[in-house]
Design a protein around this motif. Structure first.
Motif, PDB file in Angstrom:
ATOM      1  N   ALA A 143       2.425   4.716  -1.743  1.00  0.00           N
ATOM      2  CA  ALA A 143       2.071   3.467  -2.420  1.00  0.00           C
ATOM      3  C   ALA A 143       2.217   2.243  -1.510  1.00  0.00           C
ATOM      4  O   ALA A 143       1.277   1.448  -1.391  1.00  0.00           O
ATOM      5  N   PRO A 144       3.370   2.041  -0.849  1.00  0.00           N
ATOM      6  CA  PRO A 144       3.450   0.865   0.031  1.00  0.00           C
ATOM      7  C   PRO A 144       2.556   0.978   1.260  1.00  0.00           C
ATOM      8  O   PRO A 144       2.113  -0.037   1.793  1.00  0.00           O
ATOM      9  N   THR A 145       2.273   2.209   1.686  1.00  0.00           N
ATOM     10  CA  THR A 145       1.439   2.400   2.875  1.00  0.00           C
ATOM     11  C   THR A 145      -0.003   1.997   2.624  1.00  0.00           C
ATOM     12  O   THR A 145      -0.647   1.361   3.471  1.00  0.00           O
ATOM     13  N   ILE A 146      -0.538   2.364   1.463  1.00  0.00           N
ATOM     14  CA  ILE A 146      -1.939   2.047   1.175  1.00  0.00           C
ATOM     15  C   ILE A 146      -2.100   0.713   0.456  1.00  0.00           C
ATOM     16  O   ILE A 146      -3.213   0.310   0.145  1.00  0.00           O
ATOM     17  N   GLY A 147      -0.980   0.021   0.197  1.00  0.00           N
ATOM     18  CA  GLY A 147      -1.052  -1.268  -0.473  1.00  0.00           C
ATOM     19  C   GLY A 147      -2.013  -2.237   0.199  1.00  0.00           C
ATOM     20  O   GLY A 147      -2.889  -2.811  -0.462  1.00  0.00           O
ATOM     21  N   PRO A 148      -1.880  -2.444   1.531  1.00  0.00           N
ATOM     22  CA  PRO A 148      -2.832  -3.350   2.201  1.00  0.00           C
ATOM     23  C   PRO A 148      -4.280  -2.873   2.104  1.00  0.00           C
ATOM     24  O   PRO A 148      -5.203  -3.693   2.019  1.00  0.00           O
ATOM     25  N   VAL A 165       5.140 -15.292  -2.692  1.00  0.00           N
ATOM     26  CA  VAL A 165       4.408 -14.364  -3.560  1.00  0.00           C
ATOM     27  C   VAL A 165       4.980 -12.953  -3.389  1.00  0.00           C
ATOM     28  O   VAL A 165       5.055 -12.178  -4.357  1.00  0.00           O
ATOM     29  N   GLN A 166       5.402 -12.608  -2.180  1.00  0.00           N
ATOM     30  CA  GLN A 166       6.062 -11.326  -1.942  1.00  0.00           C
ATOM     31  C   GLN A 166       7.562 -11.409  -2.116  1.00  0.00           C
ATOM     32  O   GLN A 166       8.196 -10.534  -2.712  1.00  0.00           O
ATOM     33  N   VAL A 205      -0.454  -7.348  -2.015  1.00  0.00           N
ATOM     34  CA  VAL A 205      -0.861  -8.725  -1.721  1.00  0.00           C
ATOM     35  C   VAL A 205      -0.768  -9.051  -0.231  1.00  0.00           C
ATOM     36  O   VAL A 205      -1.242 -10.106   0.204  1.00  0.00           O
ATOM     37  N   SER A 206      -0.179  -8.161   0.572  1.00  0.00           N
ATOM     38  CA  SER A 206       0.146  -8.509   1.956  1.00  0.00           C
ATOM     39  C   SER A 206      -1.083  -8.809   2.803  1.00  0.00           C
ATOM     40  O   SER A 206      -1.033  -9.663   3.688  1.00  0.00           O
TER      41      SER A 206
END
Length: 537
Positions: free
Chosen positions: A171-176, A75-76, A54-55
């Motif tokens: 996963a957190p790296t490609i989240g945006p 939201v985060q 969501v970032s």
């Protein structure tokens, strides 16, 4: 359940803990179990991805829910606070309910709450659903780590370790990136709807395929409710203070002060409870293992780098370069590709060289990548950030895989599930502390550089006056308003330059931090070849 497995004395035992009966890992693992594990890894991927997905799309969610700029950050924040409570709790629940039922319940809850987030019609509903999504989904993450090191023998670690290391960092790296694409192509609702069908598949696979251990429901009779309350107060308040502190002047804000007091009191009560009760909600004895303790500290700092840069790059590209969510995602995808290509190489290297050398090399690559960006200017875009992002991705994978392997791969079987929860908690707390530190340093250095630049951009400076005259000439068509417009643009240029200089300072700080880890790498002890659980004391 274990009829396809052959006992192998040198393999690390299962994470049965004080309750539950698990299969003993062997050199042979059947395809059914491997597929079950892959489904678990996919579930973990969804849970970690949703931290950052969501970032890059908060502005769209804010508009869709008619939320204020202060409210939308929750939201985060709500997701992170709830998840950080569940992660250490999962060790006890996994022993009591078994890996199968805890993972299935977590995946089911995560999937249902993902759908509810997509249907939210107000910011209050979204915050509640996101908190439940984080809490329920948080049980999947440490459960996968525990299964990786308790079900599979050491001979399989070069395959399994890169898999979970890749997911935990990718996963957190490609989240945006994923979030930017979904929002641009469809709408922000699809940030959550994308989880529904895969989530149903993961739940079905968990119920029908996972057979790693058996539940011990008698443990539920001994559940430490006071310990859970104190832990929730401690970790939840800590996460709140770290998330909200940088944007609310820290202890100048009454809510920050109140939650800091709750955090301090709850932490004292929590640790007193852990060391005084026979069945604590979280068992801290894992920290008696030297490698686990040092590895957890490394994981904490890796969390700073992992989540810190996932935050810094989008902020720079958005504020300074004016990139859209989709453009930010496409730029940051370089790191994800580098991680994906490095993972199998790192798995092979684990069997060839001292893992401490791998960690040192990974930390060094990361440090070089952040040092490279200390030369940043307002004109940097995709190609200037290309090499630093490759160094970041390669460094993360080369370091994270041996850290996971040495920290968890040598733990005694009875402590594996609790240890996995604590280890993952340290990485998440590192991310929270890192973001708070980065935001604080960024804001403070920004103010400092603005003040210093103002000293040089004054009427006594010939260069400043010349630049102002040039800008004024460009606004000549505005007539008498040209001078005011030029002064406004000059001020904006100064603020932008000061912000870029502040970014460089933050990257200097991260460089020193990761070079320090290079020096600290030899503190870990190399496990003996074929050593089972309990090594590294």
């Amino acid at each position: 359940m274990a009829d396809t497995l052959t006992l192998k004395p040198s393999a690390a035992g299962p994470g049965a803990g004080s309750g539950g009966h698990a299969a003993t890992p062997s050199a042979h693992v059947d395809g059914r179990r491997m597929f079950a594990f892959l489904c678990m890894v996919f579930g973990m991927f969804m849970a970690i991805l949703d931290i950052q997905i969501v970032s890059a799309s908060l502005a769209e969610i804010q508009a869709g829910l008619a939320a204020s700029s202060d409210e939308i950050s929750w939201v985060q924040t709500s997701y992170l606070i709830a998840e950080v409570v569940m992660i250490p709790l999962s060790g006890f629940l996994s022993r009591a309910l078994s890996t199968r039922w805890l993972f299935a319940a977590s995946a089911a809850g995560f999937t249902i709450m993902s759908f509810m987030c997509a249907t939210a019609s107000s910011i209050n509903e979204m915050i509640v659903y996101r908190a439940l999504q984080g809490f329920l989904g948080g049980g999947m993450i440490p459960t996968v780590f525990a299964a990786a090191y308790s079900v599979f023998p050491r001979e399989k670690q070069p395959i399994v370790a890169p898999m979970i290391g890749l997911v935990a960092t990718l996963a957190p790296t490609i989240g945006p990136t994923v979030g930017g694409y979904l929002t641009d192509l469809f709408s922000w609702h699809w940030l959550f709807l994308i989880n529904v069908i895969p989530g149903m598949f993961v739940v079905l696979a968990a119920v029908t395929l996972i057979d790693f251990d058996e539940p011990d429901f008698s443990l539920l009779d001994k559940f430490d409710w006071w310990g859970l309350l104190f832990m929730a107060g401690f970790l939840g308040s800590l996460e709140f203070v770290l998330e909200e502190g940088p944007t609310n002047d820290w202890f100048e804000d009454q809510y920050i002060v109140a939650f800091a007091i709750v955090c301090a009191v709850s932490s004292l009560a929590f640790f007193a409870r852990v060391f005084s009760t026979d069945h604590p909600v979280v068992d801290l004895r894992a920290f008696e293992n030297r490698n686990f303790t040092i590895g957890s500290a490394f994981s904490f700092i890796m969390g700073i780098g992992l989540y810190g840069l996932t935050y810094l790059y989008p902020v720079f590209l958005g504020r300074v370069r004016g990139y859209s969510a989709l453009q930010i995602g496409e730029t940051m995808f370089v790191t994800g590709i580098a991680m994906f290509l490095t993972a199998p190489i790192a798995g092979r290297l684990m069997t060839k060289i001292d893992p401490r050398i791998m960690m040192g090399a990974g930390f060094a690559a990361f440090a070089v990548g952040t040092w490279w960006v200390t030369f940043i200017t307002k004109d940097w875009d995709f190609w200037e950030l290309f090499v630093p992002q490759i160094l970041r991705g390669v460094g993360l994978m080369i370091a994270m895989i041996p850290i996971n392997n040495i920290s968890l791969g040598t733990m005694p079987p009875a402590q594996m599930k609790n240890a996995s929860g604590l280890f993952n908690l340290m990485r998440n707390l590192g991310g929270a502390v890192g973001l708070a530190l980065i935001n604080t340093v960024l804001n403070n250095r920004w103010d400092l550089h603005i003040a210093r630049l103002h000293e040089h951009v004054e009427w006594a400076s010939a260069a400043a006056v010349e630049r102002l005259d040039t800008i004024t000439a460009g606004f000549a068509k505005l007539g008498s308003d040209a001078s005011a417009a030029a002064l406004k643009q000059m001020a904006a240029i100064v603020r932008q330059q000061a912000l870029v200089m502040a970014f460089a300072d933050v990257f200097y700080l991260l460089t020193f931090l990761f070079f320090a880890l290079v020096i600290a790498s030899p503190l870990m002890r190399r496990p003996k070849p074929g050593a089972g659980g309990g090594g590294g004391h």
